[in-house]
Design an enzyme around this catalytic site. Structure first.
Site, PDB file in Angstrom:
ATOM      1  N   LYS A   1       4.533  -4.864   8.190  1.00 17.02           N
ATOM      2  CA  LYS A   1       4.455  -4.923   6.721  1.00 17.02           C
ATOM      3  C   LYS A   1       3.047  -4.470   6.329  1.00 17.02           C
ATOM      4  CE  LYS A   1       5.566  -8.072   2.901  1.00 17.02           C
ATOM      5  NZ  LYS A   1       6.548  -7.286   2.163  1.00 17.02           N
TER       6      LYS A   1
HETATM    7  C1  LIG Z   1      10.518  -2.978   2.311  1.00 19.73           C
HETATM    8  C2  LIG Z   1      10.962  -4.388   2.360  1.00 19.73           C
HETATM    9  N1  LIG Z   1      12.114  -4.692   2.986  1.00 19.73           N
HETATM   10  C3  LIG Z   1      12.564  -5.947   3.049  1.00 19.73           C
HETATM   11  C4  LIG Z   1      11.882  -6.989   2.456  1.00 19.73           C
HETATM   12  C5  LIG Z   1      12.407  -8.386   2.570  1.00 19.73           C
HETATM   13  O1  LIG Z   1      11.637  -9.115   3.476  1.00 19.73           O
HETATM   14  P1  LIG Z   1      11.450 -10.676   3.318  1.00 19.73           P
HETATM   15  O2  LIG Z   1      12.806 -11.249   3.216  1.00 19.73           O
HETATM   16  O3  LIG Z   1      10.734 -11.094   4.546  1.00 19.73           O
HETATM   17  O4  LIG Z   1      10.651 -10.882   2.094  1.00 19.73           O
HETATM   18  C6  LIG Z   1      10.678  -6.722   1.794  1.00 19.73           C
HETATM   19  C7  LIG Z   1       9.906  -7.795   1.183  1.00 19.73           C
HETATM   20  O5  LIG Z   1       8.956  -8.237   1.721  1.00 19.73           O
HETATM   21  C8  LIG Z   1      10.205  -5.397   1.741  1.00 19.73           C
HETATM   22  O6  LIG Z   1       9.077  -5.103   1.114  1.00 19.73           O
END
Ligand SMILES: Cc1ncc(COP(=O)(O)O)c(C=O)c1O
Length: 357
Positions: A174
């Site tokens: 991330k």
């Molecule tokens: C690109 C992306 N995909 C998926 C998610 C969902 O991830 P999470 O459930 O850990 O927030 C996020 C959010 O953080 C995101 O930015």
């Protein structure tokens, strides 16, 4: 909801925590600043998390804190960010920050980035000479895809922008830089009158939204793209998988074709910010009956009961801020869900091979 001139309505932010955790201590919001020549501003060298803290009868409770912080540590490892922070440090800092904020519910944003050593500045792409800085901030944040989205669903499009290819930018980290791709997807969607865009991967299969994972319901089976479709291993995605297992709903990881979105019975997004948001149309084609479907509603209901602390989670998902200690470690912070899939032999939050249709 959005005008076409780029003058967009933003997510409500009723309150911001006036302290920020920085490298082990709490500082004032106004002192949380960086130099404009910091490496991160020029080369995108940051990794971060988005975590929600929910209001419960037992006070504020952080949802899957350890899993989020473990993903932050994973992202740091991928980008060779050699920092001193442990899982325990980051979890404790978050709990303490929320306690100091006095907020009952909030969104928490830890960020680790390459900064600037003003005594020995380094301006090249090489990140190694630059010091690392770690901050955690918090604010109260409204519904990410609009106030009515959770019940009514959102209208989305398939983006002309593809998700990152696995050998260019790792989607499983991330990183701030990944969100340049997300911004292209999001801006295109908004300017065309949609709430969100769904990106395909480099092979043309469904990947994810700009800030959400995606699920498709066909009959009584729930499908979601595998990690090999260049998705972020979402913590909410993992929660949905475990909730489906709890509810006895068949859940599988599958590569999904774009056209399958149009003929799905139900579609929904999952994410910390978006929580569980139904999708009512894709490219102006109505999904199912054009609102929140029954399986989405069932999953959503259990999700919100768990986050409100009204129902026991399949695992130890809530860290209650008013208790001094964070939740006990389990499998180094992970309790990864398993998906019923013949080709799947690895945990959800680690690398996976392609799940074949
Ligand atoms: C690109 C992306 N995909 C998926 C998610 C969902 O991830 P999470 O459930 O850990 O927030 C996020 C959010 O953080 C995101 O930015």
């Amino acid at each position: 909801m959005y005008s076409k001139d780029g003058n967009m309505k933003d997510i409500k932010t009723p309150r911001i925590c006036d302290v920020v955790w920085h490298n082990g201590e709490f500082i004032k919001w106004n002192d949380a600043r960086v130099h404009v020549m910091s490496h991160v501003l020029h080369y995108g060298s940051s990794i971060f998390e988005g975590i929600r803290c929910y209001s419960t009868k037992q006070g504020p409770a952080v949802f899957r804190l350890r899993e989020h912080m473990q993903r932050l540590l994973n992202s740091a490892k991928i980008y060779r960010m050699d920092h001193p922070w442990t899982l325990e440090d980051l979890c404790t800092a978050t709990v303490e920050l929320i306690r100091q904020s006095g907020m009952d519910q909030c969104y928490v944003r830890p960020i680790l980035f390459r900064s600037l050593d003003e005594a020995h500045p380094a301006f090249g792409v090489n990140p190694f000479p630059n010091p690392l800085a770690c901050y955690i901030g918090a604010w109260d944040w409204g519904k990410y895809l609009g106030d009515e989205a959770i019940e009514q669903g959102v209208d989305v499009c398939v983006s002309t922008w593809n998700r990152l290819t696995p050998n260019s930018m790792p989607a499983m980290a991330k990183s701030g830089a990944n969100y340049m791709n997300s911004q292209l997807i999001k801006m295109e969607a908004l300017l065309n009158g949609f709430a969100e865009g769904i990106a395909l991967d480099d092979r043309g299969y469904v990947s994810e939204g700009s800030g959400e994972n995606i699920f498709l319901v066909t009959g009584d089976v729930v499908l979601t793209p595998p990690l090999s479709s260049s998705i972020l291993p979402g913590i909410t995605r993992d929660s949905v998988i475990q909730i489906c297992q709890e509810l006895g709903i068949t859940i599988k990881e599958r590569t999904i074709q774009r056209a399958a979105l149009y003929v799905a019975d139900e579609l929904f997004f999952s994410g910390t910010a978006a929580e569980i948001t139904p999708i009512r149309s894709v490219d102006r084609i109505t999904v199912g009956r054009g609102g929140r479907g029954p399986i989405t509603e069932k999953i959503q209901k259990l999700f919100f009961e768990i986050t409100k602390g009204e129902r026991q989670a399949p695992d130890n998902w809530l860290t209650y801020v008013n208790e001094t200690k964070t939740a006990p470690a389990k499998n180094n912070g992970h309790a990864p869900a398993r998906v019923k899939d013949d080709s799947d032999t690895t945990p959800i939050l680690s690398f996976q091979t392609v799940a074949q249709d």
